[in-house]
Write an enzyme that holds these catalytic residues in place. Structure first.
Site, PDB file in Angstrom:
ATOM      1  N   HIS A 108       0.808  -1.218   0.000  1.00 34.69           N
ATOM      2  CA  HIS A 108       0.000   0.000   0.000  1.00 34.69           C
ATOM      3  C   HIS A 108       0.841   1.267   0.000  1.00 34.69           C
ATOM      4  CE1 HIS A 108       0.428  -0.127   4.531  1.00 34.69           C
ATOM      5  NE2 HIS A 108       0.458   1.179   4.356  1.00 34.69           N
ATOM      6  N   ASP A 142       0.112  -7.586   1.465  1.00 31.95           N
ATOM      7  CA  ASP A 142       0.593  -6.211   1.648  1.00 31.95           C
ATOM      8  C   ASP A 142       2.117  -6.137   1.668  1.00 31.95           C
ATOM      9  OD1 ASP A 142       0.325  -3.501   1.829  1.00 31.95           O
ATOM     10  OD2 ASP A 142       0.023  -3.464   4.000  1.00 31.95           O
ATOM     11  N   SER A 170       4.683   2.782   7.785  1.00 31.15           N
ATOM     12  CA  SER A 170       4.322   1.601   7.011  1.00 31.15           C
ATOM     13  C   SER A 170       5.488   1.112   6.158  1.00 31.15           C
ATOM     14  CB  SER A 170       3.133   1.905   6.103  1.00 31.15           C
ATOM     15  OG  SER A 170       1.965   2.095   6.848  1.00 31.15           O
ATOM     16  N   GLY A 218     -10.372 -20.243  -7.544  1.00 29.64           N
ATOM     17  CA  GLY A 218     -11.104 -19.999  -8.780  1.00 29.64           C
ATOM     18  C   GLY A 218     -12.600 -19.883  -8.610  1.00 29.64           C
TER      19      GLY A 218
END
Length: 457
Positions: free
Chosen positions: A158, A188, A263, A322
């Site tokens: 992010h 992330d 972050s 899927g």
């Protein structure tokens, strides 16, 4: 007053902003208080209060001197009541140590030994157009750390999402243009590369060895301006399940100070090893302000994926089912005459996928995977992260009023769909839409399945 607008952290109490000429602080006169009792009466001095104040201040000064260990008179003529005690303690020398995983370090040693491995990351991007049709430029900042000496950098996905340009700044001030090698939204994580050599990489630690109460230290760039700052705290919880924007994560919870800009930075243990990637902070919850709730991604959960991104540009062994899925609810059960109110509802199945090969169908409800009960779509997404492509699992499903089990071998995310919306469709709660999806999925198909007992195929 602030006497230097470029130094916002320096403060002096002098009205003219000047600094004292030496260490001895002169007081013009002792504190006195008098009272005029009227004509012909001698003013009386309130000495009782002055003695109490003097005693309190003396205790404070003596206590401070005792706590410091050694103190000397700041002036040359000791004994004067206007002299101030000053410590003669010399500053401790902090040595840079090798991170070997065997010897615990002081906080200062952890910082000194690793700060050259921490980086500041700044990005620019765009977020659509404004009223006049002009592109709206955006900028953001984050943190990261050096993984290899030849310039691979780890951060959060992010931090660099939708970035047009990415710059990495080292502790010595050198700045490099960075390219994004690859990233993964589900975990992330992102890997960057800069054209540099002889960098100082971090040493990875075993996040599975963390215990609640262990000391941890995040280093990063809070607010994007307070670069290379370290904070400290303890591990508040391990294996903490949290939800970030609809995506479940398994996190290390800490009470260390974490703010925007942290972050992607490293979370160090007391041995100077990286055990986590700082990722999130709760500043409010259910309209309540909170403190001391920071989170980091455990290194053991993502290290193999980071290495996979370095080699292939994406996570090749990430499991893929899927299906287009959503959470089963009591309202849906009543509407569709189901006897199950929890689980993962299958809205559609991708042709040729692992789910299709195993026989999953639109309208099935997944209630269990191996020995783990599944109540929501988020439960399945979180559990899927514990598997790799090629693993085989037993799925318990509800179908046509009864339960049955199917064996499913997890597939890998297709290379041509990695990072696109299609690769995320099975991880986001979906609702049926008009039009056809793979393996059924239109509103007409769903109606026939629920009320006529089969597909219209």
């Amino acid at each position: 007053m602030y006497n230097d607008e470029k130094n916002l952290y320096h403060y002096t109490y002098r009205k003219d902003g000047s600094e004292p000429g030496d260490a001895r602080i002169a007081v013009d006169a002792p504190y006195r208080e008098s009272r005029d009792d009227g004509p012909g009466k001698k003013a009386k001095k309130n000495r009782g209060g002055a003695k109490i104040v003097a005693l309190a201040l003396s205790c404070a000064l003596l206590g401070g001197a005792a706590g410091a260990g050694v103190a000397v008179w700041s002036g040359s003529g000791g004994g004067n009541s206007t002299d101030v005690y000053m410590s003669n303690r010399t500053a401790a020398t902090v040595s840079v140590k090798a991170v070997d995983g065997k010897n615990a370090m002081t906080d200062a040693e952890v910082y000194a030994s690793n700060v050259n491995s921490v980086v500041s990351i700044s990005t620019t991007g765009s977020s659509g157009t404004n009223y006049f049709g002009q592109s709206v430029e955006t900028a953001s900042a984050g943190s990261g750390f050096v993984l290899t000496a030849d310039g691979y950098i780890v951060t959060n996905q992010h931090v660099v999402a939708n970035a047009n340009t990415v710059k990495v700044t080292l502790y010595n001030g050198d700045t490099y243009d960075a390219s994004i090698i690859g990233s993964d939204q589900q975990y992330d994580i992102a890997v960057l590369k800069i054209d540099a050599s002889a960098l100082q990489p971090v040493t990875m630690g075993d996040s599975d060895t963390l215990n609640v109460g262990d000391h941890v230290l995040p280093v990063g760039n809070p607010l994007g301006d307070l670069t290379f700052s370290m904070s400290g705290g303890m591990v508040s919880s391990v294996n903490r399940a949290i939800n970030v924007d609809g995506t479940p994560f398994n996190m290390i919870q800490t009470d260390a100070s974490i703010n925007p800009g942290n972050s992607g930075g490293p979370l160090f243990n007391q041995y100077g090893e990286v055990v986590g990637i700082v990722s999130a902070k709760y500043s409010s919850y259910s309209s309540q302000s909170v403190e001391g709730l920071g989170f980091a991604i455990p290194m053991n959960d993502v290290l193999a994926m980071i290495q996979d991104i370095m080699t292939n540009g994406y996570v090749t062994n990430k499991p893929y089912l899927g299906i287009n899925q959503g959470t089963m609810t009591a309202q849906m059960a009543a509407q569709y005459r189901y006897d199950v109110t929890k689980g993962v509802f299958v809205y559609s199945v991708e042709a040729g996928s692992a789910a299709d090969k195993a026989g999953l169908k639109m309208g099935d409800v997944i209630t269990k995977v191996d020995d783990t009960d599944i109540a929501t779509s988020e439960d399945l997404v979180a559990l899927k992260k514990t598997y790799s492509a090629g693993d085989t699992s037993t799925f318990t499903i509800y179908r046509a009023g009864g339960y049955q089990t199917v064996e499913i071998t997890w597939d890998s995310v297709p290379a041509d769909s990695e990072g696109t919306q299609s690769s995320q469709q099975e991880e986001t709660q979906q609702t049926p839409q008009n039009g056809s999806n793979s393996n059924g999925g239109s509103m007409e198909d769903l109606f026939n399945y629920f009320f006529n007992g089969g597909y219209n195929r």
